[in-house]
Design a protein around this motif. Structure first.
Motif, PDB file in Angstrom:
ATOM      1  N   ARG A   1       0.827  -1.060  -0.080  1.00 30.54           N
ATOM      2  CA  ARG A   1       0.062   0.128  -0.023  1.00 30.54           C
ATOM      3  C   ARG A   1       0.888   1.033   0.070  1.00 30.54           C
ATOM      4  O   ARG A   1       0.411   2.426  -0.628  1.00 30.54           O
ATOM      5  N   ALA A   2       2.107   1.036   0.693  1.00 32.78           N
ATOM      6  CA  ALA A   2       2.959   2.182   0.518  1.00 32.78           C
ATOM      7  C   ALA A   2       3.717   2.383  -0.751  1.00 32.78           C
ATOM      8  O   ALA A   2       4.799   3.380  -0.713  1.00 32.78           O
ATOM      9  N   GLY A   3       3.533   1.592  -1.493  1.00 35.57           N
ATOM     10  CA  GLY A   3       4.272   1.860  -2.981  1.00 35.57           C
ATOM     11  C   GLY A   3       5.447   0.815  -3.253  1.00 35.57           C
ATOM     12  O   GLY A   3       6.248   0.967  -4.251  1.00 35.57           O
ATOM     13  N   GLU A   4       5.926  -0.074  -2.254  1.00 32.71           N
ATOM     14  CA  GLU A   4       6.994  -1.023  -2.437  1.00 32.71           C
ATOM     15  C   GLU A   4       6.675  -1.970  -3.442  1.00 32.71           C
ATOM     16  O   GLU A   4       5.443  -2.339  -3.770  1.00 32.71           O
ATOM     17  N   LEU A   5       7.703  -2.648  -4.152  1.00 34.56           N
ATOM     18  CA  LEU A   5       7.430  -3.333  -5.386  1.00 34.56           C
ATOM     19  C   LEU A   5       8.055  -4.697  -4.830  1.00 34.56           C
ATOM     20  O   LEU A   5       9.244  -4.831  -4.603  1.00 34.56           O
ATOM     21  N   PHE A   6       7.304  -5.784  -4.822  1.00 33.92           N
ATOM     22  CA  PHE A   6       7.759  -7.154  -4.472  1.00 33.92           C
ATOM     23  C   PHE A   6       8.037  -7.952  -5.977  1.00 33.92           C
ATOM     24  O   PHE A   6       7.417  -7.895  -7.073  1.00 33.92           O
ATOM     25  N   ALA A   7       9.091  -8.849  -5.823  1.00 36.13           N
ATOM     26  CA  ALA A   7       9.470  -9.771  -6.653  1.00 36.13           C
ATOM     27  C   ALA A   7       9.851 -11.194  -6.334  1.00 36.13           C
ATOM     28  O   ALA A   7       9.856 -11.381  -5.088  1.00 36.13           O
ATOM     29  N   PHE A   8       9.888 -12.120  -7.140  1.00 32.58           N
ATOM     30  CA  PHE A   8      10.133 -13.393  -6.992  1.00 32.58           C
ATOM     31  C   PHE A   8      11.671 -13.584  -7.125  1.00 32.58           C
ATOM     32  O   PHE A   8      12.197 -13.375  -8.127  1.00 32.58           O
ATOM     33  N   GLY A   9      12.449 -14.287  -6.222  1.00 34.05           N
ATOM     34  CA  GLY A   9      13.732 -14.821  -6.490  1.00 34.05           C
ATOM     35  C   GLY A   9      13.833 -16.291  -5.809  1.00 34.05           C
ATOM     36  O   GLY A   9      14.717 -16.336  -5.049  1.00 34.05           O
ATOM     37  N   ASN A  10      13.114 -16.901  -6.576  1.00 35.80           N
ATOM     38  CA  ASN A  10      12.956 -18.383  -6.159  1.00 35.80           C
ATOM     39  C   ASN A  10      13.487 -19.394  -7.242  1.00 35.80           C
ATOM     40  O   ASN A  10      14.099 -20.198  -6.659  1.00 35.80           O
ATOM     41  N   SER A  11      13.522 -19.199  -8.328  1.00 36.35           N
ATOM     42  CA  SER A  11      13.721 -20.197  -9.392  1.00 36.35           C
ATOM     43  C   SER A  11      15.054 -20.197  -9.244  1.00 36.35           C
ATOM     44  O   SER A  11      16.070 -19.327  -9.100  1.00 36.35           O
ATOM     45  N   GLU A  12      15.770 -21.491  -9.489  1.00 32.77           N
ATOM     46  CA  GLU A  12      16.896 -21.672  -9.923  1.00 32.77           C
ATOM     47  C   GLU A  12      17.322 -22.776 -11.138  1.00 32.77           C
ATOM     48  O   GLU A  12      16.320 -23.732 -11.118  1.00 32.77           O
ATOM     49  N   ALA A  13      18.376 -22.691 -11.564  1.00 30.12           N
ATOM     50  CA  ALA A  13      18.615 -23.548 -12.870  1.00 30.12           C
ATOM     51  C   ALA A  13      18.859 -24.715 -12.303  1.00 30.12           C
ATOM     52  O   ALA A  13      19.615 -25.272 -11.271  1.00 30.12           O
ATOM     53  N   GLY A  14      18.110 -25.816 -12.850  1.00 29.97           N
ATOM     54  CA  GLY A  14      18.184 -27.296 -12.565  1.00 29.97           C
ATOM     55  C   GLY A  14      17.413 -27.800 -11.157  1.00 29.97           C
ATOM     56  O   GLY A  14      17.427 -28.897 -11.097  1.00 29.97           O
ATOM     57  N   ASN A  15      16.581 -26.874 -10.588  1.00 30.49           N
ATOM     58  CA  ASN A  15      15.828 -27.407  -9.500  1.00 30.49           C
ATOM     59  C   ASN A  15      14.388 -27.468  -9.930  1.00 30.49           C
ATOM     60  O   ASN A  15      13.743 -26.436 -10.032  1.00 30.49           O
ATOM     61  N   ASP A  16      14.045 -28.842 -10.469  1.00 28.74           N
ATOM     62  CA  ASP A  16      12.734 -29.001 -11.010  1.00 28.74           C
ATOM     63  C   ASP A  16      11.800 -29.287  -9.575  1.00 28.74           C
ATOM     64  O   ASP A  16      10.901 -29.550  -9.939  1.00 28.74           O
ATOM     65  N   LEU A  17      12.478 -29.298  -8.348  1.00 24.15           N
ATOM     66  CA  LEU A  17      11.671 -29.537  -7.224  1.00 24.15           C
ATOM     67  C   LEU A  17      10.724 -28.072  -6.934  1.00 24.15           C
ATOM     68  O   LEU A  17      10.037 -27.974  -6.063  1.00 24.15           O
ATOM     69  N   VAL A  18      11.445 -26.974  -7.421  1.00 25.31           N
ATOM     70  CA  VAL A  18      10.870 -25.687  -7.504  1.00 25.31           C
ATOM     71  C   VAL A  18      10.780 -25.133  -5.911  1.00 25.31           C
ATOM     72  O   VAL A  18      11.745 -24.806  -5.388  1.00 25.31           O
ATOM     73  N   LEU A  19       9.440 -25.118  -5.214  1.00 27.02           N
ATOM     74  CA  LEU A  19       9.583 -24.785  -3.944  1.00 27.02           C
ATOM     75  C   LEU A  19       9.983 -25.916  -2.803  1.00 27.02           C
ATOM     76  O   LEU A  19       9.940 -25.488  -1.635  1.00 27.02           O
TER      77      LEU A  19
END
Length: 377
Positions: free
Chosen positions: A105-123
């Motif tokens: 609400r204050a204007g901050e911008l969130f992004a995802f830093g989760n994906s990794e090369a070769g990690n097909d188990l994801v989360l």
């Protein structure tokens, strides 16, 4: 109104018609220059588009935004997923990410830093190391790929492994110990500027640690929130691409003429009419699926173990249907659509990215098979 059942707006929508038309007017330039969508971001923030809203309202608007600028919509998705996760938790009595809602609400911008090369188990696992600090925070070391919004994020969701546990937290941009590689040069979705992010002992402070969970599959509401928001909003983006493809197909069929049919427009050709109808029939199936599941998330519906089957299924159908619809539109529009300057040419490149978002086709089929047949011996 966009084509075939996608609402153009709802009562609370920040996406005014003049705003989305301006956004559309810039999309080709961002793509051509491989540039981030700064002007779009500024206008969307000013319109209140980054603030938390219901998943159903967000899904509808993301579909509309994607019909005008697919890469802008896909990039913004990452922010909207995190605000959606915070809403899922808050609505289920968990205030642990209320600060995410306040920041948004204050204007901050969130992004995802989760994906990794070769990690097909994801989360469910991570190659990133999360080292505990005496104050309760963690230092993260690893490499994350496809970090959409790389030039602009102010809060980056990351996770890493500490022993047999997975630690999830949010990195503040001003924190040292990370760098972004200027390496985004792709076939499509270029304006997302999803650079690789290298974490080199980047510290997440204790109050920004969101979850510490056992490695492996988890039914924790935090993980459910990520899956629900990510998969439904991804589905909405690709449905929006398909909406625009059908619009362009109709325009092309009405504009192009056929010498073999005495100069009449292709809209009078039975074969072209069949293609247009077939694309529309495929597309018409998406809105009920996406919107009913979004409404169920908002309404705290309990699908139990079927949730992951339903969510991965709608993502699979949406991205595959969108690819089919764009392909039909390309055939209807003729050779002119094959030129780089044609909007359909850009949509054809953008829609291909759908096959790379989790859950991939193999994972979806495994999830459904396990739901019906149980686990493999």
């Amino acid at each position: 109104m966009t084509s075939h059942g996608a609402p153009s707006t709802n009562a609370a929508s920040p996406l005014a018609p003049d705003l989305v038309e301006r956004i559309r007017s810039r999309a080709a330039g961002y793509d051509r220059e491989n540039a981030f969508f700064w002007e779009d971001l500024d206008e969307l923030r000013a319109a209140g588009y980054l603030r938390p809203r219901s998943l159903l309202a967000t899904a509808r608007d993301q579909r509309l935004l994607a019909a005008h600028a697919p890469a802008t919509a896909l990039g913004i998705n990452m922010h909207l997923v995190w605000t959606g996760v915070a809403r899922v938790l808050a609505e289920r009595g968990d205030p642990s990410l209320d600060w995410v809602l306040a920041d948004a609400r204050a204007g901050e911008l969130f992004a995802f830093g989760n994906s990794e090369a070769g990690n097909d188990l994801v989360l469910f696992d991570s190659a990133t190391l999360a080292e505990p600090r005496p104050d309760g925070g963690y230092a993260f070391t690893g490499t994350k790929i496809f970090t959409s919004l790389s030039p602009a994020w102010t809060r980056l969701g990351v996770f890493g492994r500490n022993g047999d546990r997975l630690v999830h937290g949010f990195l503040i941009r001003e924190t040292p110990g990370w760098r972004s590689l200027d390496d985004w040069d792709t076939l499509g979705q270029r304006a997302t500027q999803s650079h690789t992010t290298v974490l080199e002992g980047a510290i997440v402070t204790p109050e920004r640690i969101a979850r510490i969970l056992p490695a492996g599959p988890s039914a924790d509401p935090f993980i459910f929130g990520i899956f629900a928001n990510f998969l439904l909003l991804i589905s909405s983006v690709y449905a929006g691409i398909a909406d625009r493809a059908v619009e362009l197909a109709v325009e092309a069929a009405s504009r192009r003429t056929s010498r073999k049919n005495d100069g009449r427009p292709y809209s009078q050709d039975p074969d072209i009419r069949w293609r247009v109808a077939d694309a529309a029939l495929a597309l018409d199936a998406l809105a009920p699926q996406i919107e009913s599941l979004a409404a169920d998330v908002d309404g705290l519906a309990d699908h139990g173990a079927d949730w992951f089957r339903l969510l991965t299924g709608v993502k699979h159908r949406s991205t595959e249907t969108a690819r089919y619809v764009v392909d039909q539109a390309m055939r209807i529009a003729g050779g002119g659509a094959y030129r780089n300057g044609a909007e359909l040419s850009r949509l054809q490149r953008d829609v291909l990215a759908g096959i790379y978002h989790p859950s991939d086709t193999e994972s979806v089929h495994s999830t459904v098979a396990t739901s019906l047949l149980g686990t493999l011996d």
